[in-house]
Design an enzyme around this catalytic site. Structure first.
Site, PDB file in Angstrom:
ATOM      1  N   ASP A 199       0.825  -1.201   0.000  1.00 32.93           N
ATOM      2  CA  ASP A 199       0.000   0.000   0.000  1.00 32.93           C
ATOM      3  C   ASP A 199       0.866   1.262   0.000  1.00 32.93           C
ATOM      4  OD1 ASP A 199      -1.996   1.887   2.118  1.00 32.93           O
ATOM      5  OD2 ASP A 199      -2.716   1.065   0.220  1.00 32.93           O
TER       6      ASP A 199
ATOM      7  N   GLU B 210       1.894  -0.083  -4.778  1.00 32.03           N
ATOM      8  CA  GLU B 210       0.931   0.920  -5.244  1.00 32.03           C
ATOM      9  C   GLU B 210       1.710   2.225  -5.324  1.00 32.03           C
ATOM     10  OE1 GLU B 210      -3.362   2.831  -4.068  1.00 32.03           O
ATOM     11  OE2 GLU B 210      -1.746   2.579  -2.621  1.00 32.03           O
TER      12      GLU B 210
HETATM   13  O1  ISL Z   1      -7.420   5.989  -5.007  1.00 29.93           O
HETATM   14  C1  ISL Z   1      -7.278   7.036  -4.626  1.00 29.93           C
HETATM   15  C2  ISL Z   1      -7.990   8.047  -5.256  1.00 29.93           C
HETATM   16  O2  ISL Z   1      -9.262   7.664  -5.487  1.00 29.93           O
HETATM   17  C3  ISL Z   1      -6.558   7.465  -3.499  1.00 29.93           C
HETATM   18  O3  ISL Z   1      -7.486   8.132  -2.825  1.00 29.93           O
HETATM   19  C4  ISL Z   1      -6.029   6.379  -2.638  1.00 29.93           C
HETATM   20  O4  ISL Z   1      -6.117   6.779  -1.385  1.00 29.93           O
HETATM   21  C5  ISL Z   1      -4.641   6.107  -2.990  1.00 29.93           C
HETATM   22  O5  ISL Z   1      -4.624   5.488  -4.207  1.00 29.93           O
HETATM   23  C6  ISL Z   1      -3.966   5.225  -1.962  1.00 29.93           C
HETATM   24  O6  ISL Z   1      -4.746   4.118  -1.759  1.00 29.93           O
HETATM   25  C7  ISL Z   1      -4.312   3.179  -0.784  1.00 29.93           C
HETATM   26  O7  ISL Z   1      -4.024   3.754   0.450  1.00 29.93           O
HETATM   27  C8  ISL Z   1      -5.102   4.330   1.161  1.00 29.93           C
HETATM   28  C9  ISL Z   1      -6.358   3.469   1.202  1.00 29.93           C
HETATM   29  O8  ISL Z   1      -7.441   4.267   1.566  1.00 29.93           O
HETATM   30  C10 ISL Z   1      -6.638   2.883  -0.175  1.00 29.93           C
HETATM   31  O9  ISL Z   1      -7.757   2.037  -0.104  1.00 29.93           O
HETATM   32  C11 ISL Z   1      -5.406   2.142  -0.621  1.00 29.93           C
HETATM   33  O10 ISL Z   1      -5.600   1.490  -1.849  1.00 29.93           O
HETATM   34  C12 ISL Z   1      -4.582   4.517   2.562  1.00 29.93           C
HETATM   35  O11 ISL Z   1      -4.146   3.284   3.063  1.00 29.93           O
END
Ligand code: ISL
Ligand code: CA
Length: 584
Positions: free
Chosen positions: A230, A284
């Site tokens: 993440d 990510e």
């Molecule tokens: O996807 C996004 C835009 O719509 C971002 O808001 C998202 O927060 C970003 O891609 C990071 O996402 C990851 O970390 C976040 C969590 O809320 C997301 O679900 C996760 O995929 C924080 O842990």
């Protein structure tokens, strides 16, 4: 004659260049090193929304276990499980309180082992979600850290004194408000890029890194096949904490991501942990750009294997606005992320738990074209170059949810940014209209298994998030019973792709990148070429083909079981028609 030639060839191969042969087997035309994780199709499960086994309206691990045969029959290779760890769910598990414990609602460690073994018994791998940029504020590390400046865990997080009564600087949280929160007896502020209940970990602290390596080994020693990491590009914090200017404030991710020690941290993690296991890692890379992302996934740098690029999936997005976009614009983004050098390997996805439903964004979810365009997107997803990621429910064509009021939403990102959006001049109505195009909760509505109560997701009478009212028509049972369904189309395409090096490793070439309606490309393998022709519009179109495609055989299309051969170079395509041809 032909037989004689074959013999001679075999002898040459056998004698002349033994090494060469292995080398040939090992590499395709452009020297790509074969790796199991390059050949897989990954299916993402959002456990809270997949299947509830005990009637409390919340999905859980025994629910997933009850659907392993379903996953096996679909034909996917790997399951990516979104966070299953103990969490107070401020961000649905992306806020972890205990990294070695399973979330109470989801089940027990035994349940987790049963799931892992059940998948492995069917040859399906399991990767879990590693959320180590931040923890929950209820994690004991943070409780200790907050308790006093002298606490040995203080430096596990990023604390700074405020300016008079203000936070240390004007940095914003992605979930609204400041990225700083005052806490503890000393009145200092801690950094949280996401929600207040998601304090960022201080990776500069060696001891913290060791603790994280330990918890990674805990799950890898259990037999887990890898990690989705993440917001991994955010773990190295900027060295300078000065205020941001307006440009910076619009896209804070570009300030927060790719800090000065990121490569050092990823190399160390690889050396200390990952290199000791045969696992896959996908990061990510939110906040990055192509060049930076390629550095962390370059096999020569021993950091991580793969990364999610967001340009294509977020085409037309400007924060909470979903603007119009054109097909050529999208095709150029897809080309960019697949055209990587031979030391890198792409990923391809069109949806996940943070984005709207693929058929609603990239297809046409109207009753007339939902099935046809969902099948077209299946062909696009499963004929691209790169490790492909599917998201639960897309294999049956689930659509966005018709939200009519704010209390129907659950997502912290939506609620947290409400005041900011309204303060920036938007009205609640227009914010709701935007959310109905791009909200994350569209992807999080319960999986639709049948036309029975609550779509067969739960035996209870409530669910943590509303079930899409179109479940009587759109559900797994209907798909399983209809051999021309979206599900069975995914299954056939997964079958064509499985172990097919020409389709997996073949070069990618867009043959009509400026065409406004048609997405057409070839996959040029070692001994076979595939031609994919997709009409991504609701009107018929005549599409001209180069003569070299004459004689190509149609092996699958989304309208009928026709298997003709290309005789002349003009194809008449129906609305949302998708065709896959292979060379002779
Ligand atoms: O996807 C996004 C835009 O719509 C971002 O808001 C998202 O927060 C970003 O891609 C990071 O996402 C990851 O970390 C976040 C969590 O809320 C997301 O679900 C996760 O995929 C924080 O842990
Ligand atoms: Ca449950």
């Amino acid at each position: 004659m032909k037989f004689k030639l074959l013999i001679i060839l075999a002898i040459i191969l056998n004698t002349g260049c033994k090494q060469d042969t292995t080398k040939d087997i090992e590499t395709t035309k452009n020297e790509i090193k074969k790796e199991w994780w390059k050949e897989q199709v990954v299916y993402q499960i959002y456990p809270r929304s997949f299947k509830d086994s005990n009637g409390d309206g919340i999905g859980d691990i025994p629910g997933i276990i009850s659907k392993i045969d379903y996953l096996d029959s679909l034909g996917i290779d790997v399951v990516w499980l979104s966070p299953h760890f103990d969490s107070p769910n401020a961000d649905n598990g992306y806020d972890i309180r205990d990294y070695r414990k399973v979330m109470e609602e989801f089940g027990t460690l035994e349940d987790f082992d049963t799931l892992l073994n059940g998948l492995h018994d069917r040859g399906i791998k399991l990767i879990i979600d590693l959320v180590i940029n931040h923890s929950s504020d209820e994690h004991k590390w943070f409780q200790e850290s907050m308790s006093s400046k002298d606490n040995p865990y203080r430096d596990y997080y990023i604390w700074k004194p405020g300016k008079e009564t203000n936070p240390p600087n004007n940095w914003p949280s992605f979930f609204g408000g400041s990225a700083w929160e005052q806490a503890g007896p000393d009145g200092e502020y801690y950094l949280h890029y996401f929600a207040k209940k998601q304090p960022d970990l201080n990776w500069e602290n060696q001891q913290l890194r060791e603790e994280i390596y330990e918890l990674m080994r805990f799950w890898l020693d259990k037999g887990v096949d890898g990690f989705r990491m993440d917001v991994i590009a955010l773990i190295s914090k900027p060295q300078n904490f000065d205020d941001m200017d307006n440009e910076g404030l619009k896209h804070p991710e570009y300030t927060y991501a790719y800090g000065p020690r990121l490569h050092e941290f990823l190399k160390d993690m690889n050396k200390e942990v990952l290199s000791k296991y045969d696992v896959m890692t996908v990061g990510e890379a939110y906040g990055g750009n192509a060049e930076k992302t390629l550095e962390i996934t370059d096999e020569r740098n021993n950091e991580i294997d793969l990364a999610f690029w967001f340009d294509a999936v977020r085409v037309g997005r400007d924060n909470f606005k979903q603007n119009e976009w054109t097909l050529p614009e999208f095709k150029k983004l897809v080309k960019a992320q697949s055209d990587v050098n031979s030391h890198n390997w792409p990923t391809f996805f069109l949806g996940n738990h943070d984005n709207p439903r693929v058929v609603s964004k990239f297809g046409d979810d109207s009753p007339e074209f939902r099935v046809t365009s969902s099948k077209l997107l299946a062909m696009l997803l499963l004929t691209q170059r790169g490790t492909t990621f599917l998201y639960q429910g897309d294999e049956i064509g689930m659509t966005n949810y018709p939200f009519t009021s704010f209390d129907q939403f659950d997502d912290v990102e939506i609620k947290g940014n409400y005041n900011k959006i309204i303060a920036s001049g938007s009205t609640p109505e227009s914010y709701l209209a935007d959310l109905n195009k791009m909200a994350r909760d569209h992807a999080r509505t319960p999986m639709q298994w049948s036309n029975t109560n609550k779509a067969g997701f739960t035996s209870g009478d409530k669910t943590w998030l509303g079930v899409n009212p179109n479940y009587p028509e759109i559900n797994v049972n209907n798909n399983l019973q209809d051999k021309h369904s979206i599900f069975h189309f995914y299954r056939r395409l997964l079958n064509i792709r499985k172990g097919n090096d020409n389709l997996i490793y073949g070069d990618y070439k867009d043959i009509a990148i400026d065409h406004p309606q048609v997405f057409a490309y070839t996959r040029i393998g070692k001994n076979k070429t595939y031609l994919v022709v997709l009409n991504m519009s609701k009107s018929m179109v005549d599409f001209s083909l180069d003569n070299k495609f004459k004689g190509y055989n149609l092996i699958i299309n989304n309208l009928n079981d026709d298997t003709t051969t290309i005789e002349h170079n003009k194809l008449t395509l129906q609305p949302w028609e998708a065709r896959l041809y292979e060379s002779n």
